[in-house]
Motif scaffolding. Structure first.
Motif, short mmCIF file in Angstrom:
data_model
loop_
_atom_site.label_atom_id
_atom_site.label_comp_id
_atom_site.label_asym_id
_atom_site.label_seq_id
_atom_site.Cartn_x
_atom_site.Cartn_y
_atom_site.Cartn_z
N ASP A 17 2.70 9.89 -7.68
CA ASP A 17 4.02 10.13 -7.08
C ASP A 17 5.09 10.28 -8.16
OD1 ASP A 17 3.12 9.80 -4.35
OD2 ASP A 17 2.95 7.65 -4.78
N ARG B 21 -4.51 5.95 -2.33
CA ARG B 21 -3.79 5.52 -1.13
C ARG B 21 -4.70 5.45 0.10
NH1 ARG B 21 1.33 4.87 -1.31
NH2 ARG B 21 1.66 6.34 -3.01
N THR B 22 -5.55 6.43 0.28
CA THR B 22 -6.51 6.40 1.39
C THR B 22 -7.77 5.66 0.94
OG1 THR B 22 -7.58 8.48 0.73
CG2 THR B 22 -5.64 8.63 2.17
N ARG C 144 -8.98 5.53 -2.89
CA ARG C 144 -9.06 4.22 -3.54
C ARG C 144 -10.43 4.01 -4.16
NH1 ARG C 144 -6.07 0.95 1.36
NH2 ARG C 144 -3.93 1.46 0.77
N PRO D 124 0.79 -1.24 0.00
CA PRO D 124 0.00 0.00 0.00
C PRO D 124 0.82 1.28 0.00
CG PRO D 124 -0.07 -1.08 2.15
CD PRO D 124 0.55 -2.06 1.21
N GLU D 125 2.10 1.21 0.40
CA GLU D 125 2.93 2.40 0.44
C GLU D 125 3.86 2.52 -0.77
OE1 GLU D 125 4.86 2.46 4.31
OE2 GLU D 125 3.02 1.65 5.17
N HIS E 15 8.93 1.15 -1.76
CA HIS E 15 8.20 1.83 -0.69
C HIS E 15 9.11 2.27 0.45
CE1 HIS E 15 8.29 -2.48 0.26
NE2 HIS E 15 8.28 -2.15 1.53
N HIS F 295 2.86 5.44 -6.41
CA HIS F 295 1.81 5.34 -7.41
C HIS F 295 2.07 6.32 -8.56
CE1 HIS F 295 -1.25 3.65 -4.25
NE2 HIS F 295 -0.26 2.82 -4.53
#
Length: 318
Positions: free
Chosen positions: A75, A120-121, A125, A68-69, A274, A72
């Motif tokens: 980024d 991400r949140t 999402r 999850p970190e 990550h 993406h």
């Protein structure tokens, strides 16, 4: 250190938690002298991290690709591109936020950039539908590629999806046709196109924006026709055998490089992208620029022929 640890990282998580606790103690007044112990633990943790990631199984790489970190699309855009101007909508139905894209400058050169965005949140999402695009997402991609060809701009794409959205709404709006049209547009572009698999590269949802002149892959990403869980359900009648499926499918960057499915593998920092997002993205940017440089001298006809030859060659020498 990351805030989320994968199952196989639990011993490392315990060690790094202990280090954090000792660092907090050592920062207090009248704290005992534990610098030697901290140094020993840090060295042990660094070695354990290096050893763990040096021998990841395909299933563990799948877990890392889904971390999850992990960085993406947004980024990569914020760090590698300047003057990014998002373009929305497919001019037919609506705007799909699972696929984002627009105009930008990459190392001073005007380009069209697009990619899957998972979010991400919890809120993001849901807004991005976990990176699973509807037909309008792929029609947006076609629209952006048409724009790139019209103004002679290179296309850069970032792939990170478990697959195209498989729901009823997508089928009603022509999901298969949209994927096919987007794949076709990639293959017929008369401008350079470079794609980078940054996380998951799943099924037609990935290839629809990855049928490029140069296909790159982050070291701990995966690229496959179906997820390991889906493959296990079909072939073994048991989704719990996803580990076995991942091994058999050859979905890792190393295997795909050997088979000619991808052209180059971008090395990630120890512990995965990550753990050092900035370093990972910087390495990706260098690899993308290198690929663009190799394509810059080709004519429109040569670009199409190179892309055609590249995909026809896959599997012929195995």
């Amino acid at each position: 250190m990351p805030t989320t640890y994968l199952d196989f990282e639990k011993p490392l998580a315990e060690l790094e938690t202990k280090i954090a606790e000792l660092e907090a103690v050592s920062s207090q007044e009248d704290a005992p002298q534990i610098s030697d112990e901290l140094t020993r633990l840090r060295e042990k943790a660094a070695k354990q991290l290096k050893d763990t990631y040096a021998s990841l199984t395909p299933w563990r790489k799948t877990q890392v690709a889904r971390h999850p970190e992990r960085p993406h699309f947004t980024d990569y855009v914020s760090q590698l591109f300047e003057d990014y101007q998002e373009l929305a909508g497919d001019r037919v139905f609506g705007n799909d936020e699972a696929v984002l894209g627009g105009l930008a400058r990459f190392n001073g050169q005007s380009v069209v950039v697009m990619g899957h965005e998972k979010g991400r949140t919890t809120e993001s999402r849901l807004r991005h539908n976990f990176g699973m695009a509807h037909p309008e997402g792929y029609r947006k991609a076609v629209r952006l590629m048409n724009l790139a060809e019209r103004f002679k701009l290179p296309v850069i794409t970032f792939v990170d999806t478990a697959g195209a959205f498989p729901g009823k709404a997508g089928e009603e709006r022509g999901q298969a046709e949209a994927i096919a049209r987007s794949t076709e547009r990639c293959l017929t572009l008369s401008v350079p196109m470079v794609s980078l698999i940054i996380g998951e590269g799943g099924s037609g949802g990935a290839i629809a924006i990855a049928a490029a002149n140069k296909v790159l892959m982050m070291e701990h990403s995966i690229y496959s026709v179906i997820s390991p869980e889906g493959c296990a359900s079909i072939l073994y009648r048991d989704a719990a055998k996803a580990k076995d499926a991942a091994e058999a499918m050859k979905i890792t960057a190393r295997d795909l490089r050997k088979m000619g499915v991808v052209d180059d593998v971008v090395k990630e920092p120890v512990g995965g992208a990550h753990r050092d997002m900035e370093k990972a993205i910087k390495a990706a940017g260098k690899a993308i620029q290198k690929s663009l440089d190799t394509l810059s001298g080709l004519s429109e006809l040569e670009l199409k022929q190179q892309r055609r030859d590249r995909f026809y060659a896959i599997g012929r020498e195995l």
